[in-house]
Design a protein around this motif. Sequence first.
Motif, PDB file in Angstrom:
ATOM      1  N   ILE A   1       0.869  -1.171   0.000  1.00  0.00           N
ATOM      2  CA  ILE A   1       0.000   0.000   0.000  1.00  0.00           C
ATOM      3  C   ILE A   1       0.909   1.224   0.000  1.00  0.00           C
ATOM      4  O   ILE A   1       2.014   1.188   0.559  1.00  0.00           O
ATOM      5  CB  ILE A   1      -0.931  -0.004   1.229  1.00  0.00           C
ATOM      6  N   ALA A   2       0.471   2.299  -0.632  1.00  0.00           N
ATOM      7  CA  ALA A   2       1.273   3.530  -0.677  1.00  0.00           C
ATOM      8  C   ALA A   2       1.008   4.363   0.561  1.00  0.00           C
ATOM      9  O   ALA A   2      -0.149   4.608   0.920  1.00  0.00           O
ATOM     10  CB  ALA A   2       0.933   4.334  -1.936  1.00  0.00           C
TER      11      ALA A   2
ATOM     12  N   GLY B   1       4.153  -2.637   3.476  1.00  0.00           N
ATOM     13  CA  GLY B   1       3.377  -3.860   3.466  1.00  0.00           C
ATOM     14  C   GLY B   1       4.131  -5.051   3.998  1.00  0.00           C
ATOM     15  O   GLY B   1       5.038  -4.930   4.821  1.00  0.00           O
ATOM     16  N   LYS B   2       3.767  -6.220   3.493  1.00  0.00           N
ATOM     17  CA  LYS B   2       4.359  -7.481   3.940  1.00  0.00           C
ATOM     18  C   LYS B   2       4.561  -8.389   2.737  1.00  0.00           C
ATOM     19  O   LYS B   2       3.771  -8.370   1.785  1.00  0.00           O
ATOM     20  CB  LYS B   2       3.436  -8.194   4.929  1.00  0.00           C
TER      21      LYS B   2
ATOM     22  N   ALA C   1      -5.775   7.358   3.498  1.00  0.00           N
ATOM     23  CA  ALA C   1      -4.987   6.492   2.618  1.00  0.00           C
ATOM     24  C   ALA C   1      -4.992   7.104   1.219  1.00  0.00           C
ATOM     25  O   ALA C   1      -6.062   7.363   0.660  1.00  0.00           O
ATOM     26  CB  ALA C   1      -5.578   5.087   2.587  1.00  0.00           C
ATOM     27  N   PRO C   2      -3.835   7.370   0.611  1.00  0.00           N
ATOM     28  CA  PRO C   2      -3.793   8.111  -0.663  1.00  0.00           C
ATOM     29  C   PRO C   2      -4.653   7.525  -1.777  1.00  0.00           C
ATOM     30  O   PRO C   2      -5.317   8.259  -2.508  1.00  0.00           O
ATOM     31  CB  PRO C   2      -2.310   8.081  -1.023  1.00  0.00           C
ATOM     32  N   ARG C   3      -4.689   6.204  -1.906  1.00  0.00           N
ATOM     33  CA  ARG C   3      -5.505   5.606  -2.980  1.00  0.00           C
ATOM     34  C   ARG C   3      -6.990   5.873  -2.731  1.00  0.00           C
ATOM     35  O   ARG C   3      -7.758   6.096  -3.673  1.00  0.00           O
ATOM     36  CB  ARG C   3      -5.221   4.112  -3.080  1.00  0.00           C
ATOM     37  N   ASN C   4      -7.387   5.890  -1.452  1.00  0.00           N
ATOM     38  CA  ASN C   4      -8.776   6.188  -1.125  1.00  0.00           C
ATOM     39  C   ASN C   4      -9.121   7.649  -1.395  1.00  0.00           C
ATOM     40  O   ASN C   4     -10.257   7.968  -1.759  1.00  0.00           O
ATOM     41  CB  ASN C   4      -9.061   5.848   0.334  1.00  0.00           C
ATOM     42  N   VAL C   5      -8.138   8.548  -1.193  1.00  0.00           N
ATOM     43  CA  VAL C   5      -8.365   9.965  -1.494  1.00  0.00           C
ATOM     44  C   VAL C   5      -8.672  10.136  -2.978  1.00  0.00           C
ATOM     45  O   VAL C   5      -9.622  10.829  -3.366  1.00  0.00           O
ATOM     46  CB  VAL C   5      -7.148  10.820  -1.084  1.00  0.00           C
TER      47      VAL C   5
END
Length: 456
Positions: free
Chosen positions: A32-33, A41-42, A121-125
């Motif tokens: 995730i960014a 992440g993992k 979360a940037p992708r959600n923005v």
Amino acid sequence: MSTEKDSWLTTLPQPAQAYLEGRRLDEVECIIADLPGIARGKAVPASKFARQSYFHLPDSIFFQTITGDWGEAAGEEGFIERDMILKPDMETATAAPWTGDWTLQVIHDAYDRKNRPISYAPRNVLKRVVDLYRQQGWEPVVAPEMEFYLVARNLDPAKAIEPMMGRSGRPAAARQAYSMTAVDEFGPVIDDIYDFAEAQGFEIDGITQEGGAGQLEINLRHGDPVRLADEVFYFKRLIREAAMRHNCYATFMAKPIADEPGSAMHIHHSVIDLETGKNIFSGPQGGETDAFFHFIGGLQNHLPSVIAMLAPYVNSYRRYVREHAAPINLEWGRDNRTTGIRIPISGPESRRVENRLAGMDCNPYLGIAASLACGYLGMTGEQRPDKQWKGDAYEGEEDVPREMGAALDLFDEATKMHEVLGPDFARVYSIVKRTEYEEFLQVISPWEREHLLLNV
């Protein structure tokens, strides 16, 4: 791929399936960014990934500065590092072709325990902004351009960055824009970039030499904003890995070398009517529409409030230099690369608006979200632009903030913009960026030691 356990592999995007054909998948990177755009992440064994539908990371990854310090952005409950639920978007599954084993990367989306998207979360923005367009019956389309430098390995932060050594055995030369010979100097790195991109299923629209020593530009095909932001996010890692294979670094700093041009992420925008599939910037007879001018007006009116997102670091503001291939104001013009807002030559179907202010150091999700948000406010508010600029826009007055503090002040005052991007995101972003800026202000620079130590 015949076992029930591995049946999920048959639903992967075609390039990922082609990459794994005849091979055994070893590992999946769940990523995730964060706010800077770094992959967090993992890495998990493929067998474990096949059994899990989500994984956890603490929400504190979004409160971290680029240096690894923390902003006090956790909210009323305090810094308890609550776990987020990260769910895979399997459409983003792609190869990690530089690894020693057979590995896939998968971008995840962040949710809270009530299955609500984590607002900062940037992708959600970016998804939030795209959804606002769709509620109006519009589909935004973007095409990013990525500029970056290939530079010599730099192990000492006190040492100035130098161009990489080219294939000829000489350092990369400046002022060779569009030179094919200059591109050939980086041939082995570019070959790996193409190979990695092909393995990941990405289509490159072209690679050119830019004006800086060792500076290249990659153009991507236009498309869905979230998908293109995913590609830029992936591309940054891809390009860095290709460079390190050839004993050099790829840097996306806005201004890595003092006397060379900065690196931008120019963003081209158009908007499609969801019902007709037509570009709303062009009318039935091919002319420019009110929506076209309102989009430009939105950029002119609101870009100052999001410069802190398009130019997210203190170094970013070194790029906005008169006569140095970066805009210094918000003028708009047709086929004019000196303006901050450019209208490229195109036919009616591909009429678009180019934002030239974003630096390549911005988080692609946040940079595209901010740019689209400006256009959205312009179109919904029917904002008209200033008169078109004709001639050299460097002769105009500067109206772009020149340092991070001023940009953050404008960002904090922009309540209408906060409603588009999300108020909680705006709160967190401001806190983290001000923390980062305070960190910078505590550093004593070589310039200060050279000129002030014995002279004041």
